[in-house]
Design an enzyme around this catalytic site. Structure first.
Site, PDB file in Angstrom:
ATOM      1  N   GLY A 154       7.395   5.134   7.677  1.00 25.02           N
ATOM      2  CA  GLY A 154       6.450   6.270   7.753  1.00 25.02           C
ATOM      3  C   GLY A 154       6.746   6.900   9.087  1.00 25.02           C
ATOM      4  O   GLY A 154       7.801   6.708   9.654  1.00 25.02           O
ATOM      5  N   SER A 155       5.656   7.500   9.732  1.00 24.86           N
ATOM      6  CA  SER A 155       5.798   8.410  11.134  1.00 24.86           C
ATOM      7  C   SER A 155       5.925   7.348  12.246  1.00 24.86           C
ATOM      8  O   SER A 155       5.340   6.220  12.311  1.00 24.86           O
ATOM      9  CB  SER A 155       4.867   9.362  10.971  1.00 24.86           C
ATOM     10  OG  SER A 155       3.646   8.579  11.332  1.00 24.86           O
ATOM     11  N   LYS A 175       1.007  -1.377   0.094  1.00 25.43           N
ATOM     12  CA  LYS A 175      -0.049   0.027  -0.052  1.00 25.43           C
ATOM     13  C   LYS A 175       0.949   1.298   0.204  1.00 25.43           C
ATOM     14  O   LYS A 175       1.509   1.667   1.206  1.00 25.43           O
ATOM     15  CB  LYS A 175      -0.777   0.128   1.361  1.00 25.43           C
ATOM     16  CG  LYS A 175      -1.946   0.888   0.770  1.00 25.43           C
ATOM     17  CD  LYS A 175      -2.705   1.562   2.122  1.00 25.43           C
ATOM     18  CE  LYS A 175      -1.921   2.650   2.935  1.00 25.43           C
ATOM     19  NZ  LYS A 175      -1.655   3.974   2.133  1.00 25.43           N
ATOM     20  N   GLU A 216      10.253   1.391  10.004  1.00 26.30           N
ATOM     21  CA  GLU A 216      11.201   2.605   9.648  1.00 26.30           C
ATOM     22  C   GLU A 216      10.713   3.742   9.683  1.00 26.30           C
ATOM     23  O   GLU A 216       9.647   4.293   9.042  1.00 26.30           O
ATOM     24  CB  GLU A 216      11.740   2.234   8.218  1.00 26.30           C
ATOM     25  CG  GLU A 216      12.458   1.158   7.716  1.00 26.30           C
ATOM     26  CD  GLU A 216      14.043   1.312   7.964  1.00 26.30           C
ATOM     27  OE1 GLU A 216      14.390   2.405   8.478  1.00 26.30           O
ATOM     28  OE2 GLU A 216      14.622   0.341   8.268  1.00 26.30           O
ATOM     29  N   GLU A 251       9.995  16.173  14.549  1.00 23.94           N
ATOM     30  CA  GLU A 251      10.582  15.785  13.181  1.00 23.94           C
ATOM     31  C   GLU A 251       9.604  16.825  12.606  1.00 23.94           C
ATOM     32  O   GLU A 251       8.389  16.901  12.553  1.00 23.94           O
ATOM     33  CB  GLU A 251      10.313  14.529  12.664  1.00 23.94           C
ATOM     34  CG  GLU A 251      10.804  14.225  11.185  1.00 23.94           C
ATOM     35  CD  GLU A 251      10.419  13.100  10.743  1.00 23.94           C
ATOM     36  OE1 GLU A 251       9.220  12.538  10.938  1.00 23.94           O
ATOM     37  OE2 GLU A 251      11.184  12.326  10.134  1.00 23.94           O
ATOM     38  N   GLY A 289       3.627   4.121  13.362  1.00 19.05           N
ATOM     39  CA  GLY A 289       4.383   2.854  13.438  1.00 19.05           C
ATOM     40  C   GLY A 289       3.921   2.334  14.677  1.00 19.05           C
ATOM     41  O   GLY A 289       3.865   1.076  14.572  1.00 19.05           O
ATOM     42  N   CYS A 317      13.676  11.515   5.797  1.00 23.51           N
ATOM     43  CA  CYS A 317      13.782  10.951   7.422  1.00 23.51           C
ATOM     44  C   CYS A 317      15.234  10.785   8.024  1.00 23.51           C
ATOM     45  O   CYS A 317      15.165  11.515   8.994  1.00 23.51           O
ATOM     46  CB  CYS A 317      13.492   9.567   7.075  1.00 23.51           C
ATOM     47  SG  CYS A 317      14.269   8.493   6.187  1.00 23.51           S
TER      48      CYS A 317
HETATM   49  P1  NAD Z   1       2.429   8.388   7.703  1.00 25.18           P
HETATM   50  O1  NAD Z   1       2.755   7.628   9.117  1.00 25.18           O
HETATM   51  O2  NAD Z   1       1.311   9.277   7.868  1.00 25.18           O
HETATM   52  O3  NAD Z   1       2.070   7.362   6.697  1.00 25.18           O
HETATM   53  C1  NAD Z   1       2.888   6.163   6.104  1.00 25.18           C
HETATM   54  C2  NAD Z   1       1.895   5.190   5.437  1.00 25.18           C
HETATM   55  O4  NAD Z   1       1.037   4.526   6.643  1.00 25.18           O
HETATM   56  C3  NAD Z   1       1.092   5.859   4.291  1.00 25.18           C
HETATM   57  O5  NAD Z   1       0.815   4.907   3.187  1.00 25.18           O
HETATM   58  C4  NAD Z   1      -0.503   5.959   5.236  1.00 25.18           C
HETATM   59  O6  NAD Z   1      -1.540   5.900   4.372  1.00 25.18           O
HETATM   60  C5  NAD Z   1      -0.129   4.742   6.132  1.00 25.18           C
HETATM   61  N1  NAD Z   1      -0.976   4.707   7.228  1.00 25.18           N
HETATM   62  C6  NAD Z   1      -1.449   5.770   7.911  1.00 25.18           C
HETATM   63  N2  NAD Z   1      -1.916   5.158   9.193  1.00 25.18           N
HETATM   64  C7  NAD Z   1      -2.243   4.000   9.242  1.00 25.18           C
HETATM   65  C8  NAD Z   1      -2.494   2.984   9.950  1.00 25.18           C
HETATM   66  N3  NAD Z   1      -3.276   3.210  11.113  1.00 25.18           N
HETATM   67  N4  NAD Z   1      -2.428   1.545   9.495  1.00 25.18           N
HETATM   68  C9  NAD Z   1      -1.689   1.206   8.615  1.00 25.18           C
HETATM   69  N5  NAD Z   1      -1.192   2.074   7.690  1.00 25.18           N
HETATM   70  C10 NAD Z   1      -1.103   3.561   7.889  1.00 25.18           C
HETATM   71  O7  NAD Z   1       3.966   8.612   7.048  1.00 25.18           O
HETATM   72  P2  NAD Z   1       4.119   9.803   5.772  1.00 25.18           P
HETATM   73  O8  NAD Z   1       3.817  11.105   6.194  1.00 25.18           O
HETATM   74  O9  NAD Z   1       3.510   9.063   4.681  1.00 25.18           O
HETATM   75  O10 NAD Z   1       5.737   9.872   5.692  1.00 25.18           O
HETATM   76  C11 NAD Z   1       6.515  10.677   6.530  1.00 25.18           C
HETATM   77  C12 NAD Z   1       7.095  10.112   7.471  1.00 25.18           C
HETATM   78  O11 NAD Z   1       7.794   8.804   7.258  1.00 25.18           O
HETATM   79  C13 NAD Z   1       8.259  10.781   8.492  1.00 25.18           C
HETATM   80  O12 NAD Z   1       7.967  10.753   9.725  1.00 25.18           O
HETATM   81  C14 NAD Z   1       9.428  10.098   7.906  1.00 25.18           C
HETATM   82  O13 NAD Z   1      10.670  10.316   8.652  1.00 25.18           O
HETATM   83  C15 NAD Z   1       9.166   8.581   7.688  1.00 25.18           C
HETATM   84  N6  NAD Z   1      10.265   8.026   6.849  1.00 25.18           N
HETATM   85  C16 NAD Z   1      11.155   7.158   7.611  1.00 25.18           C
HETATM   86  C17 NAD Z   1      12.028   6.677   6.683  1.00 25.18           C
HETATM   87  C18 NAD Z   1      12.972   5.490   7.470  1.00 25.18           C
HETATM   88  O14 NAD Z   1      13.610   4.747   6.712  1.00 25.18           O
HETATM   89  N7  NAD Z   1      13.210   5.320   8.631  1.00 25.18           N
HETATM   90  C19 NAD Z   1      12.067   6.809   5.334  1.00 25.18           C
HETATM   91  C20 NAD Z   1      11.290   7.790   4.595  1.00 25.18           C
HETATM   92  C21 NAD Z   1      10.071   8.417   5.597  1.00 25.18           C
END
Ligand code: NAD
Length: 487
Positions: A233-234, A181, A256, A389, A238, A291
C-alpha cells in the site's frame, strides 16, 4: 467479453473457518465505473478480528500445516490453482465490478497470475534446505527453517487479487496460516478465492479474510495472535503499520510501498517510436494506478521535442469506459477523492510553470470519473508532481544535458521502487543501472513480466523486503540453528 454488473453476487460477510460469517457493520462498495452499481459488505468489528485470528491460530496448530510433509502443501496449492482457473470468469467479474481492472485483462492476466503464483510457490514448499554449519568436530550444528505461525496480509485496491496472492500463496506454502484484509474498495474476489481453497483441501481456518478499512487493518496488525505482517500500500500507511507492529509484539514486517519510477532516456535510445509507445503505456496502463508506473520522463534535451511529440500521439489513442465494456483501454480513477487529488496536483504544477502537452483535465462519463492522459513538461524538483506519487495518468517531464545530470534527476529523494533506462550504449546502461537507487531496473524496457522469479520490492520509502522470487518465499520462515554436542 463483458458481464452485467447488476448480476454480480458477492459474499458480504467475513470468511472465517471455511465459511462466510455474517455480522459487523453494514457498508457498500461503489463501482468506480458507475457509482449507481454498489454491492453490500460488512466491515469486521473487534470481535470478528479476534475470531479470525484465533481461528487461524487454532487451525494452524490442529492441522499440523507447518509440520506436515511440504509436498502435501504443494498438492493442495496445485488443486487450488486449477480451481481458480476453472472459475476465472466469476472471479474476474467480482474483481472488475468494484476495481479499475478491465474484465478481459483480469481474465487474461490477473486470474492467471493468481493460479500461476499458487503453483510457483507450491513448488517452493519442499525446496528450501537447511545447511550444516562449520563447527569443531566435537559438535554438530545445522539450520532448519520454520514458519512464523499466523501471517497478517494487508492489500491495496489497484491489483487486488494479484497483490493478495503474492502474499497468501508463499506464506501458506511456507507453512503459515494467513488472515488477509483486502482493500475496503475491492474486497470481493479474494473471498471467492478463499472459498476455493477450502474446496481444494486447505484446512478450514488456515486462510481467513476480513473486510474493513484502516481500523480493521490496524486491529489485525496489533493482535497478539499475529506473528508476521506483510503489507502492500502507500508509504504513509506502511510507516504506521511498522510502528504498530513494533509496539505490539515487535513483529517482523515486509512493506511494498509507493513508487515514482523514472524513464531515463538518453539521446542514443533505440527505436524512438517503440520507446514512445512504451513510455505512454508506462503511465496510462490501469490509468496510472500502478506502483511501478513510469511516472517521470527524464530525457536528454536534444531529443526531448521529438520524443514528447511521439509520446503525446500514443497518449491520445486510449478509450475510456467501464471495466465491463468491450473496448475500454483507460479505466476510471478509483474514487472521487483520488480524482480530486490528481486534478489538484496537475493544476498546481501548471500554476507553477509546467507546460501541459496534453490532458490536464477530468473526463466524466455517466457516473464515473476519468482523468485524461497528461504530459507535464518542465516540472521542477520542488513541485508535488515530481515529489509525490500521483497514482494517475500524469507524466512529469524533466530534461538533462549530460549523464551526470540525468542520473541525478532520475534518483528520487524518497522513492526507489522501479526505474527504466533507455540507451544503445551497454556500458552506460550498466553504469546507470548500478547508480540508480531502485529495487528494480529495466534496461530498454518497462513493466513487470508474468515471470514470478525476480524479487520485487523497493529501496528508500518504497519498501522493506521483497515479494516474489525466492526472497518472497523465504521471508515467511524463521531460521533456527540446532546444536548437538558430539563430545
Ligand atoms: P493504502 O495505504 O491507503 O491502503 C492499503 C491497505 O492498507 C488497505 O487495505 C487499507 O485498508 C489498509 N490500511 C489503511 N490504514 C491502515 C492502518 N493504519 N493499519 C493497517 N492497515 C491499514 O494504499 P492504497 O491506496 O490501497 O494503494 C495504493 C498504494 O499502494 C500506492 O501508494 C501504491 O504505490 C502502493 N502499491 C505498492 C505496490 C508495491 O508492490 N510496492 C503495489 C501496489 C500498490
Amino acid at each position: 467479453m463483458h458481464f452485467d454488473p447488476r448480476a454480480v453476487r458477492a459474499m458480504s460477510g467475513q470468511f472465517i473457518d471455511g465459511v462466510e460469517v455474517a455480522g459487523g457493520t453494514a457498508h457498500h462498495v461503489e463501482s468506480p465505473s458507475d457509482r449507481r452499481v454498489a454491492l453490500p459488505v460488512e466491515w469486521a468489528d473487534a470481535a470478528l478480528v479476534d475470531r479470525a485470528v484465533l481461528s487461524a491460530r487454532d487451525a494452524w496448530r490442529a492441522s499440523g500445516w507447518g509440520a506436515a510433509a511440504p509436498r502435501d502443501r504443494a498438492a493442495i496449492l496445485y488443486r487450488w490453482a486449477d480451481l481458480v482457473d476453472a472459475h476465472a470468469e466469476e472471479i474476474a467479474a467480482l474483481e472488475a465490478v468494484v476495481s479499475a481492472r478491465i474484465y478481459p485483462e483480469v481474465i487474461a492476466r490477473d486470474v492467471k497470475v493468481v493460479s500461476g503464483v499458487l503453483r510457483y510457490f507450491g513448488e517452493f514448499a519442499d525446496k528450501i534446505d537447511g545447511s550444516v554449519t562449520p563447527t569443531p568436530r566435537s559438535s554438530f550444528s545445522f539450520t532448519v527453517h520454520e514458519p512464523y505461525g499466523v501471517v497478517a496480509a494487508i492489500a491495496p485496491w489497484n491489483f487486488p487479487i494479484i497483490l493478495a496472492a503474492w502474499k497468501f500463496a508463499p506464506a501458506l506454502a511456507a507453512g503459515n496460516a494467513v488472515v488477509l484484509k483486502p482493500s475496503e474498495m475491492t474486497p470481493f474476489a479474494a473471498m471467492r478465492i478463499a472459498a476455493l481453497a477450502v474446496e481444494a483441501g486447505l484446512p478450514a481456518g488456515l486462510f481467513n479474510v476480513l473486510h474493513g478499512g484502516g481500523e480493521v487493518g490496524a486491529a489485525l496488525v496489533k493482535h497478539p495472535g499475529v506473528d508476521y505482517v506483510t503489507f502492500t500500500g502507500s508509504s504513509a500507511t506502511g510507516a504506521r503499520i511498522m510502528a504498530d507492529a513494533a509496539l505490539h509484539g515487535l513483529k517482523p514486517v515486509s512493506l511494498e510501498l509507493g513508487g515514482k519510477g523514472p524513464q531515463l532516456v538518453f539521446a542514443d535510445a533505440p527505436d524512438l517510436d517503440k520507446l514512445a509507445a512504451t513510455i505512454a503505456r508506462g503511465i496510462t496502463y490501469n490509468a496510472g494506478q500502478v506502483c511501478f508506473a513510469g511516472s517521470r520522463l527524464v530525457v536528454e534535451r536534444r531529443i526531448a521535442d521529438d520524443l514528447l511529440a511521439r509520446v503525446r500521439r500514443h497518449m491520445l489513442g486510449g478509450q475510456t469506459g467501464t471495466t465491463w465494456d468491450e473496448g475500454t483501454s483507460i479505466p476510471p480513477i478509483i474514487n472521487e477523492r483520488q480524482l480530486d487529488r490528481i486534478a489538484g496536483i496537475v493544476d498546481a504544477a501548471v500554476a507553477d510553470g509546467a507546460e501541459p502537452l496534453c490532458g490536464a483535465e477530468r473526463l466524466s462519463s455517466d457516473g464515473a470519473g476519468f482523468y485524461a492522459p497528461t504530459i507535464l513538461r518542465g516540472v521542477t524538483t520542488e513541485n508535488r508532481a515530481y515529489r509525490e506519487e500521483i497514482f494517475g495518468p500524469v507524466l512529469a517531464v524533466q530534461e538533462f544535458e549530460d549523464e551526470e545530470e540525468g542520473l541525478r534527476l532520475a534518483n528520487h529523494p524518497d522513492y526507489g521502487l522501479t526505474a527504466s533506462i533507455h540507451t544503445s550504449d551497454v556500458s552506460r546502461a550498466f553504469r546507470a543501472a548500478r547508480a540508480i537507487e531502485s529495487g528494480t531496473v529495466w534496461i530498454n524496457d518497462w513493466g513487470r513480466r508474468t515471470d514470478f522469479t525476480a524479487p520485487f520490492g523497493g529501496y528508500k520509502k518504497s519498501g522493506i523486503g521483497k515479494d516474489m522470487g525466492r526472497a518472497g518465499f523465504e521471508k515467511y520462515m524463521k531460521t533456527k540453528a540446532i546444536w548437538l554436542e558430539v563430545g
